[in-house]
Design an enzyme around this catalytic site. Sequence first.
Site, PDB file in Angstrom:
ATOM      1  N   THR A  30       0.802  -1.122  -0.055  1.00 15.53           N
ATOM      2  CA  THR A  30      -0.049  -0.086   0.063  1.00 15.53           C
ATOM      3  C   THR A  30       0.949   1.119   0.046  1.00 15.53           C
ATOM      4  O   THR A  30       2.031   1.269   0.432  1.00 15.53           O
ATOM      5  CB  THR A  30      -0.845   0.138   1.409  1.00 15.53           C
ATOM      6  OG1 THR A  30      -0.344   0.475   2.313  1.00 15.53           O
ATOM      7  CG2 THR A  30      -1.712  -1.352   1.579  1.00 15.53           C
ATOM      8  N   ASN A  80       4.399  -1.474   8.272  1.00 12.15           N
ATOM      9  CA  ASN A  80       5.622  -0.735   8.100  1.00 12.15           C
ATOM     10  C   ASN A  80       5.270   0.905   8.116  1.00 12.15           C
ATOM     11  O   ASN A  80       6.266   1.546   8.474  1.00 12.15           O
ATOM     12  CB  ASN A  80       6.266  -1.173   6.810  1.00 12.15           C
ATOM     13  CG  ASN A  80       7.222  -0.163   6.181  1.00 12.15           C
ATOM     14  OD1 ASN A  80       8.328  -0.013   6.987  1.00 12.15           O
ATOM     15  ND2 ASN A  80       7.148   0.813   5.145  1.00 12.15           N
ATOM     16  N   SER A 131       8.282  -1.231  14.920  1.00 15.17           N
ATOM     17  CA  SER A 131       8.174  -0.141  15.922  1.00 15.17           C
ATOM     18  C   SER A 131       9.699   0.574  15.767  1.00 15.17           C
ATOM     19  O   SER A 131       9.889   1.076  14.696  1.00 15.17           O
ATOM     20  CB  SER A 131       8.397  -0.908  17.124  1.00 15.17           C
ATOM     21  OG  SER A 131       8.481   0.079  18.368  1.00 15.17           O
ATOM     22  N   TYR A 145       6.720  10.470  19.230  1.00 15.86           N
ATOM     23  CA  TYR A 145       7.134   9.223  18.447  1.00 15.86           C
ATOM     24  C   TYR A 145       7.377   8.116  19.357  1.00 15.86           C
ATOM     25  O   TYR A 145       7.112   6.949  18.864  1.00 15.86           O
ATOM     26  CB  TYR A 145       8.305   9.424  17.639  1.00 15.86           C
ATOM     27  CG  TYR A 145       8.933   8.504  16.687  1.00 15.86           C
ATOM     28  CD1 TYR A 145       8.069   8.137  15.632  1.00 15.86           C
ATOM     29  CD2 TYR A 145      10.003   8.209  16.754  1.00 15.86           C
ATOM     30  CE1 TYR A 145       8.514   7.104  14.907  1.00 15.86           C
ATOM     31  CE2 TYR A 145      10.497   7.073  15.971  1.00 15.86           C
ATOM     32  CZ  TYR A 145       9.808   6.587  14.878  1.00 15.86           C
ATOM     33  OH  TYR A 145      10.243   5.654  14.097  1.00 15.86           O
ATOM     34  N   LYS A 149       5.687   4.143  19.246  1.00 15.70           N
ATOM     35  CA  LYS A 149       6.545   3.082  18.896  1.00 15.70           C
ATOM     36  C   LYS A 149       6.274   2.230  20.174  1.00 15.70           C
ATOM     37  O   LYS A 149       6.555   0.995  20.060  1.00 15.70           O
ATOM     38  CB  LYS A 149       7.930   3.558  18.598  1.00 15.70           C
ATOM     39  CG  LYS A 149       7.880   4.231  16.957  1.00 15.70           C
ATOM     40  CD  LYS A 149       7.353   3.323  16.205  1.00 15.70           C
ATOM     41  CE  LYS A 149       7.262   3.811  14.629  1.00 15.70           C
ATOM     42  NZ  LYS A 149       6.697   2.901  13.577  1.00 15.70           N
ATOM     43  N   THR A 180      17.012   5.824   4.921  1.00 13.37           N
ATOM     44  CA  THR A 180      15.671   5.614   4.003  1.00 13.37           C
ATOM     45  C   THR A 180      15.354   7.201   3.970  1.00 13.37           C
ATOM     46  O   THR A 180      16.312   8.254   4.030  1.00 13.37           O
ATOM     47  CB  THR A 180      14.583   5.063   4.776  1.00 13.37           C
ATOM     48  OG1 THR A 180      14.362   5.672   5.922  1.00 13.37           O
ATOM     49  CG2 THR A 180      15.056   3.581   5.264  1.00 13.37           C
TER      50      THR A 180
HETATM   51  N1  LIG Z   1      14.787   4.660   8.826  1.00 19.07           N
HETATM   52  C1  LIG Z   1      15.136   4.655  10.224  1.00 19.07           C
HETATM   53  O1  LIG Z   1      16.020   5.145  10.848  1.00 19.07           O
HETATM   54  C2  LIG Z   1      13.746   4.092  11.101  1.00 19.07           C
HETATM   55  C3  LIG Z   1      14.132   3.902  12.604  1.00 19.07           C
HETATM   56  C4  LIG Z   1      13.328   3.118  13.416  1.00 19.07           C
HETATM   57  C5  LIG Z   1      12.069   3.087  12.936  1.00 19.07           C
HETATM   58  N2  LIG Z   1      11.864   3.102  11.677  1.00 19.07           N
HETATM   59  C6  LIG Z   1      10.419   2.992  11.209  1.00 19.07           C
HETATM   60  O2  LIG Z   1      10.418   2.122   9.954  1.00 19.07           O
HETATM   61  C7  LIG Z   1       9.059   2.199   9.288  1.00 19.07           C
HETATM   62  C8  LIG Z   1       9.394   2.749   7.709  1.00 19.07           C
HETATM   63  O3  LIG Z   1      10.169   4.002   7.741  1.00 19.07           O
HETATM   64  P1  LIG Z   1      11.191   4.426   6.771  1.00 19.07           P
HETATM   65  O4  LIG Z   1      12.626   4.553   7.307  1.00 19.07           O
HETATM   66  O5  LIG Z   1      11.102   3.417   5.634  1.00 19.07           O
HETATM   67  O6  LIG Z   1      11.047   5.537   6.403  1.00 19.07           O
HETATM   68  P2  LIG Z   1      10.303   6.409   4.774  1.00 19.07           P
HETATM   69  O7  LIG Z   1      11.422   6.084   3.962  1.00 19.07           O
HETATM   70  O8  LIG Z   1      10.053   7.796   5.201  1.00 19.07           O
HETATM   71  O9  LIG Z   1       9.003   5.812   4.462  1.00 19.07           O
HETATM   72  C9  LIG Z   1       7.910   5.550   5.290  1.00 19.07           C
HETATM   73  C10 LIG Z   1       6.745   4.969   4.894  1.00 19.07           C
HETATM   74  O10 LIG Z   1       5.702   5.125   5.728  1.00 19.07           O
HETATM   75  C11 LIG Z   1       4.681   6.019   5.046  1.00 19.07           C
HETATM   76  N3  LIG Z   1       4.245   7.053   5.655  1.00 19.07           N
HETATM   77  C12 LIG Z   1       5.024   8.074   6.161  1.00 19.07           C
HETATM   78  N4  LIG Z   1       4.147   9.233   6.538  1.00 19.07           N
HETATM   79  C13 LIG Z   1       3.278   8.852   6.448  1.00 19.07           C
HETATM   80  C14 LIG Z   1       1.813   9.493   6.805  1.00 19.07           C
HETATM   81  N5  LIG Z   1       1.889  10.669   7.376  1.00 19.07           N
HETATM   82  N6  LIG Z   1       0.715   8.714   6.406  1.00 19.07           N
HETATM   83  C15 LIG Z   1       0.650   7.448   5.896  1.00 19.07           C
HETATM   84  N7  LIG Z   1       1.861   6.905   5.466  1.00 19.07           N
HETATM   85  C16 LIG Z   1       2.886   7.474   5.927  1.00 19.07           C
HETATM   86  C17 LIG Z   1       4.931   6.365   3.666  1.00 19.07           C
HETATM   87  O11 LIG Z   1       4.246   5.345   2.822  1.00 19.07           O
HETATM   88  P3  LIG Z   1       3.717   6.046   1.258  1.00 19.07           P
HETATM   89  O12 LIG Z   1       4.318   7.485   1.146  1.00 19.07           O
HETATM   90  O13 LIG Z   1       3.908   5.086   0.305  1.00 19.07           O
HETATM   91  O14 LIG Z   1       2.151   6.203   1.480  1.00 19.07           O
HETATM   92  C18 LIG Z   1       6.295   5.796   3.268  1.00 19.07           C
HETATM   93  O15 LIG Z   1       6.604   4.749   2.352  1.00 19.07           O
HETATM   94  C19 LIG Z   1       8.526   3.538   9.941  1.00 19.07           C
HETATM   95  O16 LIG Z   1       7.297   2.981  10.838  1.00 19.07           O
HETATM   96  C20 LIG Z   1       9.311   4.142  10.919  1.00 19.07           C
HETATM   97  O17 LIG Z   1       8.897   4.636  11.867  1.00 19.07           O
HETATM   98  C21 LIG Z   1      12.545   3.870  10.810  1.00 19.07           C
END
Ligand SMILES: NC(=O)c1ccc[n+]([C@@H]2O[C@H](COP(=O)([O-])OP(=O)(O)OC[C@H]3O[C@@H](n4cnc5c(N)ncnc54)[C@H](OP(=O)(O)O)[C@@H]3O)[C@@H](O)[C@H]2O)c1
Length: 274
Positions: A30, A80, A131, A145, A149, A180
């Site tokens: 999605t 995710n 998370s 945040y 989480k 990312t």
């Molecule tokens: N990267 C890190 O350092 C890190 C660390 C700890 C946890 N995380 C977690 O990992 C998961 C994936 O994050 P990522 O690192 O891949 O970040 P990312 O590159 O920003 O991707 C996040 C994804 O989440 C969706 N998203 C973001 N903001 C949103 C909003 N306001 N409403 C609905 N969907 C939204 C987007 O989906 P669409 O744009 O496709 O709709 C996007 O594809 C998240 O849950 C994040 O909290 C990331």
Amino acid sequence: MVWFITGASKGLGLSLIKELLQAGHKVAATSRSLSALTSEVAASANFLPLAVDLTDVNAIREAVKKTHDTLGGLDVVVNNAGYGIGGAVEELNDKEIYQAFDVNVFATIHVIQAALPYLRAQRSGHIINISSIAGFAPSPGWPMYSATKYAVIGLSESLAVELKPLGINVTAVAPGGFRTEFLTSDSLVLAENKIEDYHDTAAGRDKFVETANKKQIGDPVMAARVFMTLAETPEPPVLLFIGSDAHRRATAKVEQLAASLENYKELTLSTDYK
Ligand SMILES: NC(=O)c1ccc[n+]([C@@H]2O[C@H](COP(=O)([O-])OP(=O)(O)OC[C@H]3O[C@@H](n4cnc5c(N)ncnc54)[C@H](OP(=O)(O)O)[C@@H]3O)[C@@H](O)[C@H]2O)c1
């Protein structure tokens, strides 16, 4: 296997789609934007891109049903989608707070509710909820945040026990920093309202964002491979930290907790009826 992944047009979700398709799995993913997904991933019979507003329960239900009907099953669900929200508790307004919980927590709950009838019927499946290390060992500047989480970890740990007798596994994954879009202005949200007393905390957080963005130690492709390994593990962990930074922070937190339990043991035990 058939996978369903939320928020997958970039970052960890997109890497996971690509690794899964390469390995021959079927993937429904999605995004808020269908074109964002289809421009990143080539069309194929194994790939079902879905435009879903994750704050819309009916849209979630329809997407899960379409996945099951089109791809012929449902095995692994990855919650995710999520984003970082910075700002002091007092600075953040209700709209900012509720929106973060809508995406990071309530969408996760609604996806699980939509998927469970299929997984229960077949007595198998794996729910992987993303998370963060911030949901176990938080750092300053991100209280809301962290709250979202922590909720994901609490939900997952209890759900894992609830679903074990039904043959369904649950894992909360707590990543450290991964390279990312997470820290870019497209994904990250900061409180609009600023209160001068929190200036130093905000400055530390902003400095972190500036220096860490796109230099995180975590490789999203390796994260995707971990998710795939998890799905093939017969007795997977209920909570898995990924990344050396997450491991370091979690270890320090566990040591701090153990010391606090010991230091305050007398006070803790003082409340039982004598
Ligand atoms: N990267 C890190 O350092 C890190 C660390 C700890 C946890 N995380 C977690 O990992 C998961 C994936 O994050 P990522 O690192 O891949 O970040 P990312 O590159 O920003 O991707 C996040 C994804 O989440 C969706 N998203 C973001 N903001 C949103 C909003 N306001 N409403 C609905 N969907 C939204 C987007 O989906 P669409 O744009 O496709 O709709 C996007 O594809 C998240 O849950 C994040 O909290 C990331």
